[in-house]
Design an enzyme around this catalytic site. Sequence first.
Site, PDB file in Angstrom:
ATOM      1  N   SER A  65      -4.795  -5.090  -6.194  1.00 33.20           N
ATOM      2  CA  SER A  65      -3.784  -5.314  -5.387  1.00 33.20           C
ATOM      3  C   SER A  65      -3.255  -4.058  -4.632  1.00 33.20           C
ATOM      4  CB  SER A  65      -2.246  -5.277  -6.038  1.00 33.20           C
ATOM      5  OG  SER A  65      -1.491  -5.626  -4.557  1.00 33.20           O
ATOM      6  N   ASP A 122      -1.500 -16.067  -1.138  1.00 29.53           N
ATOM      7  CA  ASP A 122      -0.524 -15.223  -1.518  1.00 29.53           C
ATOM      8  C   ASP A 122      -0.014 -14.481  -0.084  1.00 29.53           C
ATOM      9  OD1 ASP A 122      -0.316 -12.293  -1.614  1.00 29.53           O
ATOM     10  OD2 ASP A 122      -2.123 -11.910  -2.499  1.00 29.53           O
ATOM     11  N   HIS A 160      -0.432 -14.090  -5.502  1.00 26.96           N
ATOM     12  CA  HIS A 160      -0.608 -12.498  -5.917  1.00 26.96           C
ATOM     13  C   HIS A 160      -1.604 -12.672  -6.810  1.00 26.96           C
ATOM     14  CE1 HIS A 160      -1.206  -8.623  -4.037  1.00 26.96           C
ATOM     15  NE2 HIS A 160      -0.291  -8.202  -4.908  1.00 26.96           N
TER      16      HIS A 160
HETATM   17  C1  MLT Z   1      -0.029  -2.031  -0.888  1.00 28.80           C
HETATM   18  O1  MLT Z   1       0.875  -1.535  -0.282  1.00 28.80           O
HETATM   19  O2  MLT Z   1      -1.445  -1.565  -1.638  1.00 28.80           O
HETATM   20  C2  MLT Z   1      -0.360  -3.868  -0.987  1.00 28.80           C
HETATM   21  O3  MLT Z   1       1.036  -3.477   0.096  1.00 28.80           O
HETATM   22  C3  MLT Z   1      -0.310  -4.245  -2.811  1.00 28.80           C
HETATM   23  C4  MLT Z   1       0.849  -4.038  -2.506  1.00 28.80           C
HETATM   24  O4  MLT Z   1       1.037  -3.262  -3.363  1.00 28.80           O
HETATM   25  O5  MLT Z   1       2.205  -4.474  -2.556  1.00 28.80           O
END
Ligand code: MLT
Length: 204
Positions: free
Chosen positions: A106, A156, A187
């Site tokens: 992520s 996701d 996710h």
């Molecule tokens: C980010 O902010 O890097 C992406 O949206 C993934 C997350 O951390 O939620």
Amino acid sequence: MSGELNYLHEFVPGSSARTLLLLHGTGGDERDLLPLGRDLDRDAALLSPRGNVLEDNRRRFFRRLAEGVFDQEDLKRRTDDLADFVVAAAQQYGLDRSKLVAVGYSNGANIAASILLRRPEVLRTAILLRAMVPFELEKLPDLSGVRVWIGGGKQDTLIPRENTERLAEMLSDAGAEVTAHFFEAGHSLTSVELLLAHRWLSAS
Ligand code: MLT
């Protein structure tokens, strides 16, 4: 702070030349991905920094303005900071940088993608779990010889499949060898994808 270990981190020595650079997601910390790293490679050293940005008390690797909208200036700066940390840590712990594999989830996958695109000399291999395009580029770097495994979730809601596909295309247009899979998942990660990532890594 180039040359200094400017991130709190965990380092677990390994019994092979490979090191997994573990990059956690928003709200995680340096301990989060240690078990995942061990599952992916039981012999590798593990280097796991803690994201040094706080958002509502949740740690991240760079600032964002809204969900999926990144603070580009901050991303640039933190990408350089993290890349410098990796170089300094490799020196301090005596790691072979050619055997370094970034494993990001992520937000951690997004900064790993950012390092690949902005500081391509630092990383040659990456496993990007739930990643998106970190920034747009007019001129792509030369990523020939770089190998990337991407895992996306078809359901996701934070990271749309099209965005991950665009990242895969960008990396591949830059010359990287990209393997992308999309799973029946949101996710959160699934055991099937970790098994596939493990197999891909074992074959490298
Ligand atoms: C980010 O902010 O890097 C992406 O949206 C993934 C997350 O951390 O939620």
